[in-house]
Scaffold this active site. Structure first.
Site, PDB file in Angstrom:
ATOM      1  CG  ASN A   9      -1.779   1.215   1.324  1.00 13.19           C
ATOM      2  OD1 ASN A   9      -1.787   2.042   0.395  1.00 13.19           O
ATOM      3  ND2 ASN A   9      -2.503   1.360   2.419  1.00 13.19           N
ATOM      4  CD1 TRP A  10       3.912   1.224  -2.558  1.00 13.05           C
ATOM      5  CD2 TRP A  10       3.901   2.204  -4.579  1.00 13.05           C
ATOM      6  NE1 TRP A  10       4.817   0.565  -3.358  1.00 13.05           N
ATOM      7  CE2 TRP A  10       4.829   1.142  -4.599  1.00 13.05           C
ATOM      8  CE3 TRP A  10       3.723   2.952  -5.736  1.00 13.05           C
ATOM      9  CZ2 TRP A  10       5.585   0.823  -5.731  1.00 13.05           C
ATOM     10  CZ3 TRP A  10       4.472   2.644  -6.869  1.00 13.05           C
ATOM     11  CH2 TRP A  10       5.395   1.593  -6.865  1.00 13.05           C
ATOM     12  CE  LYS A  11      -0.346   3.235   4.713  1.00  7.35           C
ATOM     13  NZ  LYS A  11      -0.256   3.363   6.153  1.00  7.35           N
ATOM     14  CG  HIS A  94      -5.982   1.871   4.988  1.00  9.41           C
ATOM     15  ND1 HIS A  94      -5.575   2.822   5.892  1.00  9.41           N
ATOM     16  CD2 HIS A  94      -4.965   1.004   4.874  1.00  9.41           C
ATOM     17  CE1 HIS A  94      -4.344   2.537   6.293  1.00  9.41           C
ATOM     18  NE2 HIS A  94      -3.949   1.432   5.689  1.00  9.41           N
ATOM     19  CD  GLU A  96      -3.129   5.496   6.607  1.00  5.07           C
ATOM     20  OE1 GLU A  96      -3.081   5.466   5.365  1.00  5.07           O
ATOM     21  OE2 GLU A  96      -2.204   5.074   7.334  1.00  5.07           O
ATOM     22  CD  GLU A 175      -3.445  -2.324   7.297  1.00  2.00           C
ATOM     23  OE1 GLU A 175      -2.404  -2.627   6.719  1.00  2.00           O
ATOM     24  OE2 GLU A 175      -4.009  -1.220   7.155  1.00  2.00           O
ATOM     25  N   GLY A 181       2.232   2.776  10.815  1.00  2.00           N
ATOM     26  CA  GLY A 181       3.149   3.905  10.674  1.00  2.00           C
ATOM     27  C   GLY A 181       3.817   4.314  11.968  1.00  2.00           C
ATOM     28  CB  SER A 221       5.080  -1.227  12.070  1.00  2.00           C
ATOM     29  OG  SER A 221       4.594   0.083  12.327  1.00  2.00           O
ATOM     30  N   GLY A 242       2.888  -0.993   4.405  1.00  2.00           N
ATOM     31  CA  GLY A 242       2.835   0.434   4.103  1.00  2.00           C
ATOM     32  C   GLY A 242       4.226   0.992   3.834  1.00  2.00           C
ATOM     33  N   GLY A 243       4.799   1.639   4.835  1.00  2.00           N
ATOM     34  CA  GLY A 243       6.080   2.343   4.664  1.00  2.00           C
ATOM     35  C   GLY A 243       7.168   1.494   4.012  1.00  2.00           C
TER      36      GLY A 243
END
Ligand code: 13P
Length: 270
Positions: A9-11, A94, A96, A175, A181, A221, A242-243
Site C-alpha cells: 500500500n503505497w498510500k 483502510h 486512514e 491492521e 506507521g 509496521s 505500508g512504509g
C-alpha cells in the site's frame, strides 16, 4: 488452500513520473519460487504507469479505494468500472479512510459488494484503536466491524454470501490502528488470535465453514525483519505493507520470507 499474499500500500506516495521505475524495481527484486501473490497499490494517478511497468512480471495492480456507486455526481471519486484494465485488486476500508473520509462498516460493505460484482479482488481492512485494545475490547471491535461489513454486503442467503466472498478471492487485512506507521507492531500471537476472531465472525455472519478459506493478512509496521513472526502463524496468510513497501530492499526480504512460507505450506498439503 489459502494463498500467501504480499500487498504493497503505497498510500499518498509516488508520482506518475517515478512510480513505474519503483514498481519495476520491486517486481524484479521480489521474484521468488514459492507461490506468493504480489500486489502493488499505488495512488490512482499512478495506476496506468504501474500497470505498464508490471506487465508480464506476475505482480498485480490494486487501487487503494473505490466508490460505492457505479456512476453519478460524485466529484473527485472513482468507480469500479473506471478501474477496468487498470487494477485487479482494491483496498477497502483502510483505517486512514475511516479516519479521514468517515468511512463506516456499512459503507465498506457497500463498496465490497461493488468490488465483488465488478470482478475486483478486495482487501478489506479492519482493526482496533489503541484505547480499544487497552480496554480489552479489540476482539469485540474487530468482530463488530466484520459483522457490520457483512450485513451491508449481503442481501442474499448465507450460501450466496459465502460463494461471493470466496469466489471473488476476498482477503481480510487485520491492521491494528496503533501499529500503522508507528514502528510498533502487534505480536504474531496477537495477530493469529485476531485472525481466529475474524474467521469466527465471518462464519457466524453467514460463511459457515467457508470462512476458513478466507485469507487474513497482517498489516502495521511490517518489515523484512519482523515478517517472519507473522508468517510463522498458520492463521496469517501474508501482509499488507505500508512504509516498507516503498523500499525495494524491504520488499525483497518480505517476499523472500513469504515465498518460503508458501512453499512450506504447499508441501504440507501434498
Ligand atoms: P505501515 O506498514 O507503514 O505501518 O502501514 C501499514 C498500512 O496501513 C498498510 O495498509
Amino acid at each position: 488452500m489459502r494463498p500467501v499474499v504480499v500487498a504493497a500500500n503505497w498510500k499518498m506516495h509516488t508520482t506518475p513520473a517515478d512510480a513505474a521505475e519503483l514498481a519495476a524495481t520491486i517486481a524484479g527484486r521480489t521474484r521468488v519460487d514459492g507461490p506468493v501473490e504480489r500486489v502493488i497499490c499505488p495512488p490512482f494517478v499512478c495506476l496506468a504507469a504501474v500497470r505498464d511497468a508490471l506487465a508480464g512480471t506476475g505482480v498485480a495492480v490494486g487501487a487503494q479505494n473505490v466508490h460505492h456507486e457505479l456512476t453519478g455526481a460524485y466529484t473527485g471519486e472513482t468507480s469500479v468500472p473506471m478501474l477496468v484494465g487498470l487494477a485487479s485488486w482494491v483496498i477497502l476500508g483502510h483505517s486512514e479512510r475511516r479516519r479521514d473520509a468517515g468511512e463506516t462498516d456499512a459503507l465498506v460493505g457497500r463498496k465490497l459488494r461493488r468490488a465483488v460484482e465488478g470482478g475486483l479482488r478486495p482487501i478489506v481492512c479492519v482493526g482496533e484503536q489503541l484505547t480499544e485494545r487497552e480496554a480489552g475490547r479489540a476482539d469485540a471491535v474487530v468482530g463488530g466491524q466484520i459483522r457490520g461489513i457483512l450485513e451491508a454486503f449481503g442481501d442474499g442467503t448465507p450460501a450466496d454470501l459465502a460463494a461471493d466472498l470466496t469466489s471473488s478471492g476476498t482477503v481480510i487485512a487485520y491492521e491494528p490502528v496503533w501499529a500503522i506507521g508507528t514502528g510498533r507492531n502487534a505480536t504474531g500471537a496477537d495477530a493469529s488470535a485476531m485472525a481466529d476472531t475474524i474467521r469466527r465472525a465471518m462464519a457466524d455472519g453467514g460463511l459457515g465453514s467457508r470462512a476458513e478459506a478466507i485469507p487474513v493478512l497482517y498489516g502495521g509496521s511490517v518489515t523484512a525483519a519482523n515478517i517472519g513472526e507473522f508468517l510463522a502463524e498458520p492463521a496469517i496468510d501474508g501482509a499488507l505493507v505500508g512504509g516498507a513497501s516503498l523500499k525495494p530492499d524491504e520488499m525483497a526480504g518480505i517476499v523472500a520470507r513469504a515465498g518460503l512460507t508458501a512453499e512450506a505450506r504447499a508441501g504440507e498439503r501434498e
